[in-house]
Design an enzyme around this catalytic site. Sequence first.
Site, short mmCIF file in Angstrom:
data_model
loop_
_atom_site.label_atom_id
_atom_site.label_comp_id
_atom_site.label_asym_id
_atom_site.label_seq_id
_atom_site.Cartn_x
_atom_site.Cartn_y
_atom_site.Cartn_z
CE1 TYR A 84 -4.21 -1.31 0.23
CE2 TYR A 84 -3.38 -2.62 2.06
CZ TYR A 84 -4.36 -2.35 1.12
OH TYR A 84 -5.48 -3.13 1.09
CG HIS A 114 -10.44 4.46 3.38
ND1 HIS A 114 -10.71 5.79 3.21
CD2 HIS A 114 -10.32 3.95 2.12
CE1 HIS A 114 -10.73 6.08 1.91
NE2 HIS A 114 -10.51 4.99 1.23
NE ARG A 149 -4.48 5.18 -4.13
CZ ARG A 149 -5.02 4.04 -3.67
NH1 ARG A 149 -6.32 3.87 -3.68
NH2 ARG A 149 -4.26 3.06 -3.21
CG ASN A 158 -7.14 -0.01 -4.67
OD1 ASN A 158 -6.17 -0.70 -4.34
ND2 ASN A 158 -8.24 0.06 -3.94
CD GLU A 185 -11.69 0.03 -7.12
OE1 GLU A 185 -12.64 -0.68 -6.77
OE2 GLU A 185 -11.06 0.78 -6.33
CE1 TYR A 203 -10.55 -4.90 3.00
CE2 TYR A 203 -8.97 -4.35 1.28
CZ TYR A 203 -10.11 -4.05 1.99
OH TYR A 203 -10.82 -2.91 1.70
#
Lengths: 353, 195
Positions: free
Chosen positions: A38, A194, A224, A226, A266, A317
């Site tokens: 991340y 989040h 960004r 993802n 994304e 996750y």
Amino acid sequence: MTVQFKPAETFRDMFNFKKSPEDILRFPFPFPEDEYMYSVNIEPHVKGGPTAAFQAAFDIDEHYIAECRERERVLKEDPKRCQVLPHMATAEWDTLELIMESLASDYPEHFSLSKAGDVWTWVNRPLGIHQTFTFGKAETLPYGPFEYITRQVQGDFTLQDQRDDMLYVDGGMVTTQADWSFEFNIGMSFMEWHGPVPVAHEAGVFERALKYLMRLQYGQPVRRLNWTMTINPRLDTSPENYPVWGPDRTTVTPENVGDKVHLRVELQTLFRLPRSNAILFGIRCYLAPLNDLVKVPKWRRRLHRVLRGLRPELAEYKGMTRYRQTAVDYLAALDDGAPTSKGIAPEIDKLEG
Amino acid sequence: MSDQGIKSKPTYGKIAGDKAARYQLLLVEGAEIPAEVLAEGVDPSAFETWTVAHASALPAAPMMDEAPGTVRPFRSASHMFSALEERLDRETMGLRFYAVGAEPFLWDAFNIASAAGLSQQEMQFAHVGPKARRIYCVHCRTLMDGVTTSIVTCTGCGAPLFVRDHFSKRLASYMGVQVDAEAPGEVPAAEELYK
């Protein structure tokens, strides 16, 4: 080259979905290095970039018509996938203006906007829409202004209100989401929505991102990437429908892994809105099966290395536990161990094979 | 299992009051203010206090003075909330709003106060009483009160739900997600966690 729309595509049931070679090469591959962790990884959302997906404010591709139809189906099944809290009315018009002006300027062959004072005429040729309305008067449109325009763009959108030194998700059009519930999250603060993301809180990622976003300037959007993985080219992987799509995760075998397992990316964009001072957050979803991605030598090497080295809590996750090893084994056989260059560009003009 | 590491799970403190307040209103989900919810040095006679008697024979008290130090009892939490909206409508800037009780009570109060225009900086919450949760089934939108176990069967759609720590203040609920959605029938044993 003009894009050929494929209106018969479906993202459920029989999954009639296929990417052209051009569509594969424009995929916004999300890994600039052989390892993933991340990070805030925000950059200016300017035209140009490593693939053709970065050439417009709101990217339109060959799946445009089919994705708009899929959105219409989801909204019929669950109208609450689009909601805007009452204090966000100005942000709705800001959104409509931004998207209409951007599409008309980036794709004049498909969209046009003309204005006579407050009376605007919007033409959307791919969807066959010709609408005259009065800007600022919601009753002159068939839906609220935010819903009206986001029914005509690919990808999800949320509206963030900025107050009390915080961002709140106070509106959205969410039909192609990676397992988060808009109905549950609407009204939440940036930190709350989040909340379920592992590891990143401890790394301070969200504090830094929030500070950065609260200073976002009008006219200087940012973006960004993802990613996650999805079994079958299914756009609606909402928690609401988890009992419908969850069983897909048990169907991956060494024989079908290349067709079934999709990298889901994304392209997230953030725009400060001029009148409301709200932030429009675009979450544009791209799907590509492993079989398509391995046609790019750099991508097949890198995807193998990223998935192999992914931290277990992130794999958990992202819901990959049941099929991750099958995917890694499939990709391992295609990784010749050659070094890869930094960045996400495919570095080829034509696909192999 | 008991800490899922989800940051939307609310945390609570004590009622500290606010010296800058023009007026302070305290709601208690019970007949008395539990002493342990007040921060050191806080005098509850500075607050107008509303309490819940959990009793039907209570006479209505429509002529109660609205003043610091008064205590107004209600028959139930619902009874209290039905009067709260009107009470807050008559308020102006400088009100501070406090609530003491179990989690669903606190966030129901929060939602009524938010709708009346109070911001979270103008509110304080102290959690006392049972830890039982209100659960929102993300699949069918049924709300279930009093859930004490890690897994609960949805009264609306029948799904065995895993109780996540993901909390929505707007729904005053934790999220329930079908635990065997991927492999129907694979349901772990429920644990008693929220008492």
